[in-house]
Motif scaffolding. Structure first.
Motif, PDB file in Angstrom:
ATOM      1  N   LYS A   1     -23.759  -8.449  16.926  1.00 17.92           N
ATOM      2  CA  LYS A   1     -22.948  -7.829  15.868  1.00 17.92           C
ATOM      3  C   LYS A   1     -23.551  -8.056  14.474  1.00 17.92           C
ATOM      4  N   ILE A   2     -24.875  -8.045  14.400  1.00 13.16           N
ATOM      5  CA  ILE A   2     -25.561  -8.185  13.117  1.00 13.16           C
ATOM      6  C   ILE A   2     -25.613  -6.830  12.417  1.00 13.16           C
ATOM      7  N   ALA A   3     -25.223  -6.809  11.162  1.00 14.36           N
ATOM      8  CA  ALA A   3     -25.296  -5.576  10.371  1.00 14.36           C
ATOM      9  C   ALA A   3     -26.752  -5.382   9.946  1.00 14.36           C
ATOM     10  N   ILE A   4     -27.550  -4.803  10.850  1.00 14.35           N
ATOM     11  CA  ILE A   4     -28.996  -4.750  10.608  1.00 14.35           C
ATOM     12  C   ILE A   4     -29.358  -3.850   9.429  1.00 14.35           C
ATOM     13  N   SER A   5     -28.428  -3.050   8.972  1.00 13.94           N
ATOM     14  CA  SER A   5     -28.698  -2.240   7.778  1.00 13.94           C
ATOM     15  C   SER A   5     -28.821  -3.117   6.527  1.00 13.94           C
ATOM     16  N   ASN A   6     -28.385  -4.380   6.632  1.00 14.35           N
ATOM     17  CA  ASN A   6     -28.498  -5.309   5.505  1.00 14.35           C
ATOM     18  C   ASN A   6     -29.834  -6.043   5.466  1.00 14.35           C
ATOM     19  N   ILE A   7     -30.688  -5.781   6.459  1.00 14.67           N
ATOM     20  CA  ILE A   7     -32.023  -6.397   6.471  1.00 14.67           C
ATOM     21  C   ILE A   7     -32.861  -5.770   5.358  1.00 14.67           C
TER      22      ILE A   7
ATOM     23  N   GLU B   1     -34.380   5.682  13.394  1.00 14.75           N
ATOM     24  CA  GLU B   1     -34.310   5.423  14.839  1.00 14.75           C
ATOM     25  C   GLU B   1     -33.725   4.049  15.132  1.00 14.75           C
ATOM     26  N   LEU B   2     -34.108   3.060  14.340  1.00 14.50           N
ATOM     27  CA  LEU B   2     -33.695   1.681  14.610  1.00 14.50           C
ATOM     28  C   LEU B   2     -32.377   1.309  13.940  1.00 14.50           C
ATOM     29  N   GLY B   3     -31.922   2.114  12.994  1.00 15.63           N
ATOM     30  CA  GLY B   3     -30.700   1.790  12.279  1.00 15.63           C
ATOM     31  C   GLY B   3     -30.922   0.860  11.105  1.00 15.63           C
ATOM     32  N   LEU B   4     -32.162   0.783  10.633  1.00 14.85           N
ATOM     33  CA  LEU B   4     -32.491  -0.054   9.490  1.00 14.85           C
ATOM     34  C   LEU B   4     -32.421   0.745   8.200  1.00 14.85           C
ATOM     35  N   SER B   5     -32.286   0.052   7.084  1.00 14.10           N
ATOM     36  CA  SER B   5     -32.312   0.706   5.786  1.00 14.10           C
ATOM     37  C   SER B   5     -33.702   1.285   5.527  1.00 14.10           C
ATOM     38  N   HIS B   6     -33.761   2.364   4.771  1.00 15.42           N
ATOM     39  CA  HIS B   6     -35.035   3.044   4.513  1.00 15.42           C
ATOM     40  C   HIS B   6     -35.904   2.304   3.500  1.00 15.42           C
ATOM     41  N   ASP B   7     -35.379   1.255   2.891  1.00 14.90           N
ATOM     42  CA  ASP B   7     -36.174   0.524   1.907  1.00 14.90           C
ATOM     43  C   ASP B   7     -36.652  -0.836   2.419  1.00 14.90           C
ATOM     44  N   VAL B   8     -36.541  -1.072   3.747  1.00 14.25           N
ATOM     45  CA  VAL B   8     -36.975  -2.350   4.313  1.00 14.25           C
ATOM     46  C   VAL B   8     -38.477  -2.520   4.105  1.00 14.25           C
TER      47      VAL B   8
END
Length: 494
Positions: free
Chosen positions: A69-75, A227-234
């Motif tokens: 349940k990690i909000a991976i968009s916050n990476i 695709e991975l659900g990550l933020s576009h600025d990672v």
């Protein structure tokens, strides 16, 4: 704000998430549930499919989201640690043109020797602090000579972690320390060792963009992010080989500080501020992660290939069948039932390819002094533990001879360092204080990413929360006993 650490090993891939609010790791996973497949088309060869690594990295990120349940968009940043010395060749679209020749593959050792002689012993030791040996450059030359049709398709050479970074960002890069791990760094002039490439008749065009270990190396590709659900600025903010990264994870950054690991292979890694090398090329020197033009930091390393893999072999051999493997805790318990010296039984843990401490010569494992009327299972297990530590100490002595030494060795409380007997043998054979920490390569990579991003102002700040779990001090009487057994073991090396 989160930072993701990826630790790409040859047995598994580990991922950890660092939460900046608490500055603690909030999730760690390992994929897959079984050991990664390793292919050995011929004796002494070892290969893995880079695309397999990438699929499991994606699976790991997905599990962080769905199971933890990690909000991976916050990476915000990613750090990558990886198995050293592997070769990944890709075309211009970053598609691998062959399987990766990984760290324990020994086919290229004769090529390294030939290039060492071609360039000249003095020139090699002065510039790259040793021999090309069995490192990535030699593997690249092997492909050029033996698979020219494959080599012709290659646009970029990278190390395993560089490939994962490239899959995330769609940008091919390699770090300065990565080049040193590949035997492609000129320490004297702080540049790509073009003289090695020239001697191998390889164009430097195959080397991708060179970046520092820390900083904004690249940004995730927007399609990959979606695709991975990550933020576009990672950002990709950090990359390093597994042993330099292990040292970073343990806050081993300055001269006189030493780290150790005992996983598939066993390693002692010391930090130096001078260009140290062994004239017989039995240990190796690489750029440490915090090396800068203003402040030299090198990592001097001894590696024993057949350590943890020996313990795995024992586990399988002593088990009834492959589905009911004896527990490692039981192995550790058995070792405690024997005595110092294992009643004269000696184990030589050299059964996993060429060994650097023997100048990259093939070495085989062996058991000596076996008496069917005296020795039982506990003696065999303890003798294996002693043999692994004795082999490490053999390399540690070489390190000390070139000026790299210390009285404290730091290690993560994992793998063979979970074994109390192994820890006791280590502290008393090396005559050092062993400190154990609750950290991992993936967590270290996450903290490295946070520092590379700029969240931590210094590396010291990134590891201020690191706490020692246990200290094992050497005891004079036990040091004397272990040294006597070690000298006997050492005298029988053939």
């Amino acid at each position: 704000m989160f930072f993701l650490g990826i630790d790409l090993g040859s047995s598994s891939i580990k991922l950890s998430v660092l939460d900046t609010e608490t500055e603690k790791c909030i999730a760690s996973i390992s994929v897959p549930d079984f050991e990664l497949e390793m292919n050995a088309p011929k004796h002494g060869w070892a290969e893995q499919d880079p695309e397999m690594w990438w699929q499991y990295v994606k699976e790991g990120i997905s599990k962080l989201k769905t199971e933890h349940k990690i909000a991976i968009s916050n990476i915000k940043g990613i750090g990558i640690a990886y198995q050293m010395h592997g070769l990944v060749l890709t075309d211009e679209n970053l598609k691998p043109v062959r399987s990766s020749i990984i760290w324990c593959d020994s086919r290229a050792a004769p090529i390294g020797d030939a290039i060492y002689n071609k360039i000249g012993e003095e020139a090699c030791q002065e510039k790259i602090l040793g021999s090309p040996g069995n490192f990535t450059a030699s593997k690249l030359k092997w492909v050029k000579d033996n698979q020219p049709e494959v080599y012709a398709k290659a646009k970029f050479m990278m190390l395993p972690g560089d490939y994962i970074a490239a899959k995330l960002s769609k940008v091919a890069q390699i770090s300065t320390s990565g080049l040193s791990e590949a035997a492609l760094w000129n320490f004297k002039e702080n540049r790509l060792a073009t003289e090695v490439l020239d001697a191998m008749e390889i164009s430097e065009e195959i080397i991708p963009e060179i970046v520092s270990n820390f900083g904004k190396q690249s940004v995730i590709d927007k399609d990959v992010a979606s695709e991975l659900g990550l933020s576009h600025d990672v950002q990709i903010n950090y990359r390093a080989g597994d042993q330099p990264n292990n040292a970073l994870s343990l806050n081993v950054l300055n001269p006189g500080e030493i780290a150790a690991t005992a996983g598939t292979s066993a390693v002692v890694y010391g930090v130096s501020d001078t260009d140290d090398y062994d004239e017989n090329n039995r240990i190796n020197t690489f750029l440490h992660v915090n090396n800068t033009s203003e402040e030299k930091r090198n990592g001097v390393m001894v590696c024993i290939n057949g350590s943890g893999i020996l313990y795995q072999w024992l586990r399988k051999t002593l088990s009834e069948d492959s589905k009911n493997l004896i527990d490692y805790d039981r192995l550790n318990e058995l070792a405690s039932k024997s005595e110092i010296g294992s009643k004269g039984l000696r184990f030589y843990p050299f059964g996993n390819g060429v060994e650097r401490i023997f100048n990259n010569k093939p070495a085989m494992s062996g058991i000596e002094g076996l008496n069917f009327n005296i020795h039982k299972t506990p003696d065999l297990v303890r003798a294996a533990c002693e043999g692994i530590v004795f082999a490490l100490n053999y390399g540690f002595e070489i390190m000390r001879n070139v000026g790299v030494e210390g009285k404290v060795v730091k290690a993560g409380k994992a793998n063979l360092f979970l074994n109390p007997v192994f820890r006791e043998i280590f502290a008393n054979t090396t005559n050092t204080t062993l400190e154990l920490y609750n950290t991992s390569g993936a967590e270290g990579a996450a903290r490295g990413a946070a520092y590379g991003y700029g969240y931590f102002s210094t590396l010291e700040a990134a590891f201020k929360g690191l706490k020692c779990l246990e200290r094992i001090e050497p005891k004079p009487d036990l040091v004397a006993q272990h040294q006597e057994v070690y000298q006997d073991w050492k005298n029988h090396i053939k």
